[in-house]
Design an enzyme around this catalytic site. Structure first.
Site, PDB file in Angstrom:
ATOM      1  N   HIS A 181       3.399  -3.516   6.674  1.00  0.00           N
ATOM      2  CA  HIS A 181       2.229  -2.641   6.587  1.00  0.00           C
ATOM      3  C   HIS A 181       2.145  -1.734   7.804  1.00  0.00           C
ATOM      4  CE1 HIS A 181       0.001  -4.576   3.196  1.00  0.00           C
ATOM      5  NE2 HIS A 181       0.770  -5.601   3.543  1.00  0.00           N
ATOM      6  N   ARG A 223      -5.254  -7.861  -2.307  1.00  0.00           N
ATOM      7  CA  ARG A 223      -6.467  -8.673  -2.400  1.00  0.00           C
ATOM      8  C   ARG A 223      -6.602  -9.388  -3.744  1.00  0.00           C
ATOM      9  NH1 ARG A 223      -6.024  -7.144   2.070  1.00  0.00           N
ATOM     10  NH2 ARG A 223      -7.605  -6.291   3.493  1.00  0.00           N
ATOM     11  N   GLU A 261       2.143  -5.781  10.732  1.00  0.00           N
ATOM     12  CA  GLU A 261       1.200  -4.664  10.756  1.00  0.00           C
ATOM     13  C   GLU A 261       1.484  -3.819  11.992  1.00  0.00           C
ATOM     14  OE1 GLU A 261      -1.599  -2.666   8.808  1.00  0.00           O
ATOM     15  OE2 GLU A 261      -1.779  -4.808   8.365  1.00  0.00           O
ATOM     16  N   HIS A 314       0.870  -1.175   0.000  1.00  0.00           N
ATOM     17  CA  HIS A 314       0.000   0.000   0.000  1.00  0.00           C
ATOM     18  C   HIS A 314       0.911   1.231   0.000  1.00  0.00           C
ATOM     19  CE1 HIS A 314      -2.983  -2.903   2.004  1.00  0.00           C
ATOM     20  NE2 HIS A 314      -3.331  -2.747   0.738  1.00  0.00           N
ATOM     21  N   THR A 362      -3.577 -12.364  -0.287  1.00  0.00           N
ATOM     22  CA  THR A 362      -2.592 -11.332  -0.005  1.00  0.00           C
ATOM     23  C   THR A 362      -1.367 -11.424  -0.903  1.00  0.00           C
ATOM     24  OG1 THR A 362      -1.529 -12.730   1.660  1.00  0.00           O
ATOM     25  CG2 THR A 362      -3.294 -11.268   2.421  1.00  0.00           C
ATOM     26  N   ARG A 382       1.702 -11.407   0.058  1.00  0.00           N
ATOM     27  CA  ARG A 382       2.685 -12.319   0.648  1.00  0.00           C
ATOM     28  C   ARG A 382       2.327 -13.785   0.463  1.00  0.00           C
ATOM     29  NH1 ARG A 382      -0.035  -9.457   4.449  1.00  0.00           N
ATOM     30  NH2 ARG A 382      -1.580 -10.589   5.672  1.00  0.00           N
ATOM     31  N   GLU A 404       1.640   3.636   3.180  1.00  0.00           N
ATOM     32  CA  GLU A 404       2.064   3.067   4.454  1.00  0.00           C
ATOM     33  C   GLU A 404       3.593   3.111   4.487  1.00  0.00           C
ATOM     34  OE1 GLU A 404       0.115  -0.732   4.777  1.00  0.00           O
ATOM     35  OE2 GLU A 404      -1.883   0.160   4.603  1.00  0.00           O
TER      36      GLU A 404
END
Length: 345
Positions: free
Chosen positions: A143, A98, A205, A48, A193, A195, A51
């Site tokens: 993230h 996603r 996260e 993202h 995901t 990963r 981030e």
């Protein structure tokens, strides 16, 4: 005669004792699960693009990667969504985190294909193919969250002994600092995901941190998690055995949306008593939401749950105010790298 009898008894006892030790050693070695060494590791940042902790770390390690290198391993820092990073936005066309499902990874590349789908196919080609023997062994996907989740590890498979052992090691290395573990294994919630290309996917996260902002304390927490994870892999590859262990995890149960009106607009906000209370128990009757008219909407449930991703900024578009989790314990078997068996055979 008596001394001869004693000598015979002594040798017989010694023989039996040696047989017992061999049997015990055999039984012990059989209880060890032999796992292949982990040779190829990737560290993803920028899945993202707003981030920033992972983005800053990956860019730094691409220039100076000495701190992430370990003997006998390839550790590759990689910027996953460079166009989103350049624009400091979560994504360009759709959420890269996603779209790693068979349909998107197998889509025909045409001119109007979403950028993140095309990028997912490129990542799958470099680090996969997903589900194959050629896929990377381990991926740390970095993230940030606007929620008060601290330094959280995200686990995708409750039966992955290697990853559970690594998480156990990281949690112990960080103690007494808390390191929650979110298990996103669920029959009806499919994340696909970035990963998940790897044999062992691990999400990192860390929050709270606003989008488009980097905080030194948050970045440092993420950096330590990666360091301890790489240390574990190095020890494992070198032959260290890790005895059976158990970890506490929070298993995702349900996504909870904000209250909405007939036009699908949010009509209530997170209640102040719930705000920033990630991982804290939520019981029947506790406040969840607050309308602008002052009405309190309470939690109705027959069991205590543990909310997280509370009021995450990126999840408004996903119609998610928080996720409900329940506590459970996961165990991992005694593991050792199978490289030792090849070396001694």
């Amino acid at each position: 005669f008596f001394s001869v009898t004693q000598a015979l008894f002594y040798h017989y006892f010694l023989f039996c004792f040696q047989r017992f030790l061999k049997l015990l050693k055999s039984m012990t070695s059989c209880s060890v699960v032999h796992k292949p060494p982990v040779r190829r590791v990737a560290i993803f940042g920028g899945t993202h693009g707003n981030e920033l902790s992972g983005i800053f770390l990956v860019k730094h390690w691409q220039e100076n990667g000495a701190e992430i290198q370990r003997t006998g391993m390839e550790v590759r820092p990689f910027l996953t969504n460079p166009r989103a990073v350049k624009k400091c936005t979560r994504y360009i066309d759709c959420d890269l985190n996603r779209v790693f499902d068979p349909d998107n990874l197998g889509r025909t590349v045409v001119e109007d294909i979403p950028y993140e789908v095309r990028r997912a196919q490129e990542i799958n080609h470099i680090f996969g193919p997903k589900g194959s023997d050629d896929a990377y062994d381990l991926i740390f996907d970095l993230h940030n969250t606007t929620s008060n989740m601290g330094g959280t590890l995200i686990l995708e498979n409750s039966r992955d002994d290697f990853t559970i052992q690594m998480i156990h090691y990281i949690k112990n290395a960080l103690a007494p600092e808390c390191c929650p573990v979110l298990l996103i294994e669920h029959p009806n919630l499919k994340y696909a995901t970035t990963r998940s290309v790897a044999k062992h996917p691990v999400g990192v996260e860390v929050g709270p941190q606003p989008q488009g902002v980097v905080r030194a304390d948050t970045l440092d927490k993420m950096r330590k998690i990666v360091k301890h994870g790489l240390d574990f892999v190095h020890l494992f590859n070198e032959g260290k055995e890790f005895p059976p262990c158990a970890i506490e995890v929070y298993k995702i149960m349900e996504k909870v949306d904000y209250p909405r009106n007939k036009n699908d607009e949010v009509i209530a906000i997170i209640h102040p008593k719930l705000q920033d209370q990630d991982w804290q128990p939520l019981s029947n009757g506790d406040p969840l939401f607050l309308t602008l008219d002052g009405e309190v909407i309470a939690y109705k449930g027959d069991c205590t749950v543990y909310p997280t991703f509370i009021n995450e900024a990126a999840y408004y578009e996903k119609k998610q105010a928080f996720v409900k989790t329940v506590k459970m314990e996961l165990t991992a078997e005694h593991i050792r790298s199978s490289v030792l068996d090849r070396n001694t055979s």
